[in-house]
Each structure stands twice: as C-alpha cells, then as structure tokens.
Design an enzyme around this catalytic site. Structure first.
Site, short mmCIF file in Angstrom:
data_model
loop_
_atom_site.label_atom_id
_atom_site.label_comp_id
_atom_site.label_asym_id
_atom_site.label_seq_id
_atom_site.Cartn_x
_atom_site.Cartn_y
_atom_site.Cartn_z
N HIS A 309 3.08 111.49 -50.78
CA HIS A 309 3.95 110.10 -51.17
C HIS A 309 5.52 111.07 -52.05
O HIS A 309 4.87 112.22 -52.43
CB HIS A 309 3.05 109.72 -52.13
CG HIS A 309 2.09 110.24 -53.41
ND1 HIS A 309 2.99 110.89 -54.12
CD2 HIS A 309 1.10 110.92 -53.16
CE1 HIS A 309 2.13 111.94 -55.43
NE2 HIS A 309 1.15 111.24 -54.71
N GLU A 355 3.10 105.92 -55.74
CA GLU A 355 1.24 106.44 -55.34
C GLU A 355 1.06 106.71 -56.87
O GLU A 355 0.13 106.02 -57.65
CB GLU A 355 1.28 107.37 -54.09
CG GLU A 355 -0.21 107.57 -54.38
CD GLU A 355 -0.64 107.75 -55.34
OE1 GLU A 355 -2.46 108.21 -55.31
OE2 GLU A 355 -0.55 109.07 -56.59
ZN LIG Z 1 -0.57 112.61 -54.66
#
Ligand SMILES: [Zn+2]
Length: 492
Positions: A309, A355
């Site tokens: 991410h 995220e």
């Molecule tokens: Zn992470």
C-alpha cells in the site's frame, strides 16, 4: 499495516519442506514424508514446474539479490516525497510517481479512482497540571499524538481528570458515573515477550483492539477524551498513531513511558491533564489505486496480483509501512522485464491507496473487479515491513500449498521458504479477494523490530536494510512469477 485485527487470528503453524502439516479443512492431507528419504517432486509439481520454469525462477532470485531497483523506489517515496497520508499532496505525488515508473517499465498502467478520507494533524500537546506531590506552578509534559480521525479539542485545549483502566472489563466496571467528563487512558500493555519470540503480530492483535475500539467505548460512557498507550514494543518514548473507529471525541496515543507515569501517579491520587489536539477533518478527497499490468503471454485474462500500500501515516515517511511493499512489488515487474521473461498469466502490480485510514482503495477494487475474481489466480501483499523474509503467510488450500513447494524451494537458499497457514487473509488490501476465494499470500517477514517503529516518526528509510529488501524482492518476484507461469492455475 493492519487496521483490521487480523494478526490474533493467524495460526502459528510453520511448515517446512518435507514436513508439511497443512491443516486446512476439507482438503486431503498430503502423506507425511520421512526425513530419511531424498525429497522428490510429486507428479503434479513436476507437471506445473517444468525444468525451464525452475531455471527461470532461479534466475529471478539471483537477479533480485544484486538489484537495487526496489531500494531506489523506496528512497524516492520516503525521502523525495515523504509521508503519504490519504488525501495529502504527497499521496498524489506518490501515485503519479509510481504510475510513471511502471509505465517506464513498459506496463499497462491504469489509475483507479478512489474517494478517501482527508484528515490533517494539528497541534498535539498535553501536560499534567495537577498530581500527587505536584510542585506549585509546575507541569509535566506528556508525549502523545492524535489517532487518525480524532476530533479536535478547542484551540486552548481542555482540562480534565484522568481515569486509568487496563482493559475493557475495568472500563465497564467503572461505568458512566466514574467516566463521564473525564479523560480515560487505556494502559494496555504490548506483550514484548511475544515480539521477542517472533510473535509480534499476535501481540499487536491483542493490544490494537484498544486503539481501534477504546475511544468509541469511552465516548459512549460520556468521557471527554480518550487516550491509549501506544501500540508498540520499544521504549523510545515515541507515540504510535493509527486508525481508530470514529468516536466523536478527541483521541490520542501517549507513549508507553507516559502511560506508566500517569498510571503510577493515578494510584497515588488525583491526576489532571491539559490536553490540546487540533486535527481537522476535511472533505473526502479523490485519490487512486495504481494498477499496472504486465500482460500474460498465454492467458492474459488470468491475473496474479503483487502489491503493497502506497499511503502511509504522516508522522514518519512510510518506509517499512508500507513503501517497501510497493517497492518490492514494482521490482517483481522490473526483474521480469530485465530478464525478458514473459509470464503466461498477467502479473498485476497494485499500489493500494488508503489502507491506513479505512481501506477505501481495496474496497473500490473489490467493487470494480468482483466479477473478475474467478480469473484472479492469486494475490500477494507485502505489508509487514522490509526485514528478512522467512517465507509466506498463506490462505490457500492444502493442495495449493503443496503444489507451490518447488517455488518455495528456490527461495530456500535465502531462508524465505517457510509457509505459515493463516485463518485470516494475510494482507488487509487482499482480504476482500481472499474472502471471495482467491488464493492469498503475504510475505512473512522477521517481525521482531517492526513494532518498534510502526506508525511512528521513526518509520524512515534508514530502518530498511538494503540486503533484506533485496531478499523481499526475490520472494515477491519468484512467487509472483511462479503463480503466473506454472502450468495450471493454482487450485482454490
Ligand atoms: Zn501497512
């Protein structure tokens, strides 16, 4: 990594070559093998990993161990761009940068629009203004940081008594009478012995519940602010931020040392705090998942995801969480291009957005691509740092785990060949795919130092050891290419 409390659910079964003990339900267990016999490839393994593929996997590993591409990427993301919280100009710069780099590699790049929350940190200070033994006119500084999504105090702050609890049961026992109008501190302790013994994600899973659910629980009892002890396993007097369920009150994390101080003083008498947190919640912003395909030569419609991410918290520069995951996923594609290897299936690099503050990026992907998940052969995410890889957390069938053994054997020389069965998706961004039946893997790093720095100002480039990052790139690239080029799609 890990807004969701996935770690406590991880099983701790490590399986080694030849001693496989996959315990997944409904699947036939492979026959136990003796250590006195030379390991042989099964017929299914031989069919899926012909000699040429085995040679290619070995070449990928060798190339990864002398390739600095991932390090150059993470250096740019952390030092030239910096922290990349959702909605920030740096997150946008990172999207543009990663998309540009993947285009340079010759991949087909698509930006997938995502609406993300946009929360901006403000002033964050606290002092104890009254406590047992207090010297007149003196205060004690408390080191803290706001949790993601925290609301603000007035600019001049609030002053209130502090109540300390060790867990949710103690909070419930106090009840509204003793909590309303107070600042509540959860002094939950991170189990450092578990970390030292290689079970840091289990310890994290136990402690992070207070960060995630604590502020909302105390708000419901009328508290004016919530504090948690930082969810981390080192004593550097560093506060650790992170996601917390919206509580409608100011919420922060004090350092472990400051939690101890407040708890000790509270056993002696009244403790009052002056707390100022002035973050702002701005309107949702437009951002993007970066999706880049290296098209498959035989089955372009079948997809193997390699990912990390791109967003990070704002205190540090997002090196171990999770610029490293993005960088090793990018290098997987770079290695294949450099070696002129053409995967049979499409290798899809994804740099996920958001995220950390809610998962809007993966939720959008799940919505947009759900109809195509039957063609998603497997998904890998690296979101547990950049330390030496030991192998993979897996949520695959026993049959699939056994079938991947030849690829894992290629990684044995760097120690990255273990598998640990997970009862939970091994990566927050691939959890939707995993729940839909897509075989899911997460790189299993040595986690003994990860929570020293996780979500702190010390998550910076210097924490990444270049040689260990290369091992991670080798693990991602070898497994990604194996999944994309083995004869048959991994069974699910
Ligand atoms: Zn992470």
């Amino acid at each position: 990594m890990l807004n969701t409390v996935l770690s406590s659910a991880l099983t701790l079964l490590i399986t080694l070559p030849g001693l496989t003990a996959h315990a997944q339900n409904q699947q036939p267990k492979p026959a136990p093998r003796s250590f006195t016999a030379v390991p042989q490839m099964s017929e299914a393994q031989k069919a899926n990993f012909p000699p040429q593929l085995m040679e290619e996997l070995a070449a990928i590993k060798t190339a990864a161990l002398s390739d600095d591409y991932a390090y150059q990427q993470i250096a740019h993301l952390t030092e030239n761009i910096g922290g990349r919280p959702s909605g920030s100009p740096q997150a946008q710069a990172a999207v543009d940068y990663v998309a540009g780099e993947l285009r340079k590699l010759g991949l087909e790049v698509h930006l997938e629009e995502v609406k993300v929350p946009h929360w901006v940190r403000g002033v964050e200070t606290a002092q104890l203004v009254e406590y047992p033994g207090h010297t007149a006119n003196a205060t004690q500084k408390i080191v803290l940081t706001a949790l993601g999504g925290s609301t603000a105090t007035p600019a001049e702050g609030i002053v209130a008594d502090v109540v300390v609890v060790n867990n949710f049961e103690e909070l419930a026992a106090l009840g509204r009478d003793k909590v309303a109008g107070k600042i509540v501190l959860f002094n939950e302790v991170f189990d450092k012995q578990k970390s030292a013994a290689g079970m840091s994600f289990v310890a994290y899973g136990e402690a992070v519940r207070y960060r995630g659910a604590g502020p909302k629980a105390v708000a419901e009892l009328g508290a004016v602010a919530a504090l948690v002890r930082s969810v981390g396993d080192a004593d550097f007097r560093l506060p650790h931020t992170g996601y917390s369920a919206p509580a409608g009150i100011p919420a922060g994390a004090v350092t472990a040392e400051d939690a101890e101080l407040i708890a000790h003083l509270a056993t002696q008498g009244k403790v009052r705090m002056h707390l100022t947190l002035t973050p702002q919640k701005l309107p949702d912003a437009t951002s993007y998942n970066v999706i880049a395909d290296l098209k498959g030569s035989v089955h372009p419609e079948q997809v193997v995801v390699v990912s990390g991410h791109l967003d990070s918290w704002d205190l540090g520069t997002g090196a171990i969480d999770d610029g490293a995951g993005v960088a090793v996923a990018m290098e997987a594609a770079e290695l294949l291009q450099k070696l002129h290897l053409h995967p049979k299936r499409t290798l899809r690099v994804i740099a996920w957005m958001d995220e950390e503050s809610g998962g809007a990026g993966s939720q959008t992907y799940n919505k947009e691509h759900a109809a195509d998940f039957s063609n998603h052969v497997a998904a890998i995410e690296s979101d547990a740092g950049a330390a030496h890889p030991l192998g993979f957390d897996t949520k695959v069938t026993a049959q699939a785990g056994e079938l991947l053994r030849p690829a894992l054997n290629v990684l044995q020389s760097i120690g990255a060949n273990a598998t640990r069965e997970s009862s939970y998706p091994p990566g927050a961004d691939i959890s939707g795919m995993s729940d839909s039946g897509v075989p899911a893997l997460g790189i299993l790093q040595d986690g003994r130092t990860y929570f020293h720095y996780h979500h702190t100002a010390a998550d910076t480039l210097d924490k990444i050891v270049p040689a260990e990052l290369r091992e991670n790139a080798a693990a991602m690239a070898v497994m990604g290419y194996a999944l994309a080029s083995m004869e048959n799609p991994l069974p699910r």
